[in-house]
Design an enzyme around this catalytic site. Structure first.
Site, mmCIF file in Angstrom:
data_model
loop_
_atom_site.group_PDB
_atom_site.id
_atom_site.type_symbol
_atom_site.label_atom_id
_atom_site.label_comp_id
_atom_site.label_asym_id
_atom_site.label_seq_id
_atom_site.Cartn_x
_atom_site.Cartn_y
_atom_site.Cartn_z
ATOM 1 N N TYR A 1 3.937 8.936 -11.515
ATOM 2 C CA TYR A 1 2.942 8.221 -10.702
ATOM 3 C C TYR A 1 2.084 7.299 -11.565
ATOM 4 C CZ TYR A 1 -0.766 7.694 -7.143
ATOM 5 O OH TYR A 1 -1.669 7.202 -6.237
ATOM 6 N N SER B 1 -4.189 2.651 -8.864
ATOM 7 C CA SER B 1 -4.896 3.940 -8.828
ATOM 8 C C SER B 1 -5.731 4.039 -10.099
ATOM 9 C CB SER B 1 -3.881 5.087 -8.804
ATOM 10 O OG SER B 1 -4.512 6.324 -9.085
ATOM 11 N N ASN C 1 0.801 -1.222 0.000
ATOM 12 C CA ASN C 1 0.000 0.000 0.000
ATOM 13 C C ASN C 1 0.837 1.278 0.000
ATOM 14 O OD1 ASN C 1 -2.449 1.767 0.897
ATOM 15 N ND2 ASN C 1 -0.957 2.007 2.559
HETATM 16 P P1 NAI Z 1 -0.983 8.452 2.777
HETATM 17 O O1 NAI Z 1 0.075 9.436 2.410
HETATM 18 O O2 NAI Z 1 -2.138 8.906 3.590
HETATM 19 O O3 NAI Z 1 -0.331 7.189 3.477
HETATM 20 C C1 NAI Z 1 0.768 6.548 2.898
HETATM 21 C C2 NAI Z 1 1.647 6.014 3.987
HETATM 22 O O4 NAI Z 1 2.779 5.402 3.351
HETATM 23 C C3 NAI Z 1 2.197 7.101 4.924
HETATM 24 O O5 NAI Z 1 1.981 6.755 6.261
HETATM 25 C C4 NAI Z 1 3.680 7.178 4.564
HETATM 26 O O6 NAI Z 1 4.513 7.497 5.668
HETATM 27 C C5 NAI Z 1 3.941 5.750 4.070
HETATM 28 N N1 NAI Z 1 5.110 5.685 3.209
HETATM 29 C C6 NAI Z 1 5.453 6.539 2.210
HETATM 30 N N2 NAI Z 1 6.625 6.187 1.688
HETATM 31 C C7 NAI Z 1 7.032 5.076 2.353
HETATM 32 C C8 NAI Z 1 8.176 4.257 2.291
HETATM 33 N N3 NAI Z 1 9.163 4.527 1.423
HETATM 34 N N4 NAI Z 1 8.290 3.197 3.125
HETATM 35 C C9 NAI Z 1 7.314 2.926 4.026
HETATM 36 N N5 NAI Z 1 6.199 3.699 4.148
HETATM 37 C C10 NAI Z 1 6.073 4.753 3.325
HETATM 38 O O7 NAI Z 1 -1.473 7.857 1.371
HETATM 39 P P2 NAI Z 1 -2.799 7.093 0.948
HETATM 40 O O8 NAI Z 1 -3.647 8.051 0.222
HETATM 41 O O9 NAI Z 1 -3.358 6.318 2.068
HETATM 42 O O10 NAI Z 1 -2.185 6.132 -0.154
HETATM 43 C C11 NAI Z 1 -2.132 4.722 -0.019
HETATM 44 C C12 NAI Z 1 -1.982 4.139 -1.406
HETATM 45 O O11 NAI Z 1 -3.117 4.478 -2.196
HETATM 46 C C13 NAI Z 1 -0.779 4.679 -2.186
HETATM 47 O O12 NAI Z 1 -0.185 3.623 -2.902
HETATM 48 C C14 NAI Z 1 -1.400 5.694 -3.124
HETATM 49 O O13 NAI Z 1 -0.614 5.883 -4.275
HETATM 50 C C15 NAI Z 1 -2.722 5.056 -3.433
HETATM 51 N N6 NAI Z 1 -3.762 5.935 -3.917
HETATM 52 C C16 NAI Z 1 -4.224 6.990 -3.169
HETATM 53 C C17 NAI Z 1 -5.268 7.767 -3.639
HETATM 54 C C18 NAI Z 1 -5.857 8.884 -2.838
HETATM 55 O O14 NAI Z 1 -6.713 9.615 -3.360
HETATM 56 N N7 NAI Z 1 -5.478 9.076 -1.594
HETATM 57 C C19 NAI Z 1 -5.876 7.515 -4.942
HETATM 58 C C20 NAI Z 1 -5.335 6.371 -5.631
HETATM 59 C C21 NAI Z 1 -4.318 5.622 -5.132
#
Ligand code: NAI
Length: 248
Positions: free
Chosen positions: A151, A138, A86
């Site tokens: 991305y 995504s 994730n």
């Molecule tokens: P978020 O930013 O709220 O949470 C992501 C988490 O991943 C954070 O806690 C961050 O510290 C952690 N993280 C980032 N880089 C890291 C690394 N190198 N190693 C370990 N942890 C790491 O993001 P969200 O929105 O919950 O995203 C989750 C997934 O969903 C991602 O893959 C994102 O690309 C995808 N996504 C999100 C969308 C949205 O609208 N929020 C839409 C489509 C996909």
């Protein structure tokens, strides 16, 4: 839905947004979780270490991360049934001026780390009676927007990787699927809400009268890892509030 009690999962990026919601729903469903995040402080604060959750604060792009996470599942819970890749980042920059650093880090977190963790987890997932891989793609694997070159490439890569995993691992009764979230209110998107125009645009992405929430994604993933989805593999579930169905 069938019992998930006693299953063991790894969830990356578990300190915030979807990863946090996935971890919480898994634990409430009886799954033991290795919860990973880069942000050690937040990870500890959100999940702590309990009988059901062990936190492992590593950067998924580090060379030892995959081994560390799989080992944590083995040493704490003696097995691995479910892997949820994730962790993700986005950094908006037009392709014309995009730095190599942006391209490398975006591909590194979203795609390469996912590949490495799948590769390392496969031998343990093969020992499970019903292994499950869920990778987070995504809607940007399907449609794009200015600034999303790295991305969208990474997320398109996730769908190709996951289909291949499904084909390779099907004979071992391991399913591999991806989730295609639309705009979901998380740490990644919350800063965009500060600009009223962007907020209005964000709201218009859903045909339903509400924002997408991390729990919407967690529930789709719980389905994919359950017995009810035992014949679902090599495909994606779009959870986007109707965004892709709409011509704007
Ligand atoms: P978020 O930013 O709220 O949470 C992501 C988490 O991943 C954070 O806690 C961050 O510290 C952690 N993280 C980032 N880089 C890291 C690394 N190198 N190693 C370990 N942890 C790491 O993001 P969200 O929105 O919950 O995203 C989750 C997934 O969903 C991602 O893959 C994102 O690309 C995808 N996504 C999100 C969308 C949205 O609208 N929020 C839409 C489509 C996909």
């Amino acid at each position: 839905m069938g019992s998930l009690h006693g299953k063991v999962a790894i969830v990356t990026g578990a300190a915030d947004g979807m990863g946090k919601a996935i971890t919480e729903l898994f634990v409430n469903s009886g799954i033991s979780v290795i919860a990973n995040d880069l942000n050690a402080e937040m990870l500890e604060q959100v999940h702590g270490n309990t009988d059901a959750v062990k936190t492992v604060a590593v950067d998924v792009t580090s060379e030892t991360a995959a081994e560390t996470l799989v080992q944590a599942a083995m040493s704490n819970f003696d097995g691995l049934d479910i892997l949820v890749n994730n962790a993700g980042i986005v950094d908006y920059e037009p392709v014309e001026s995009m730095s190599d650093a942006n391209w490398d880090s975006t591909l590194g977190v979203n795609l390469t780390a996912t590949f490495r963790l799948c590769r390392t987890a496969i031998p343990e997932l093969k020992k499970s009676s019903a292994g499950r891989i869920v990778n987070i793609a995504s809607i940007n694997a399907v449609v794009s927007a200015p600034g999303l070159g790295a991305y969208a490439s990474a997320k398109s890569g996730i769908t190709g990787l996951t289909k291949t995993l499904a084909v390779e691992l099907g004979p071992d009764n391991i399913t591999a699927n991806w989730i295609q979230p639309g705009a979901i209110l998380t740490g990644m998107t919350r800063p965009l809400m500060e600009d009223p125009e962007t907020k209005a645009l964000f709201e218009s992405f859903s045909v339903l009268p509400r924002f997408g929430m991390p729990e919407d994604i967690a529930k789709a993933i719980r389905f994919l890892v359950s017995d009810d989805a035992s014949f679902v593999t090599g495909t994606g579930i779009t959870v986007d509030g109707g965004f892709l169905a709409k011509v704007s």
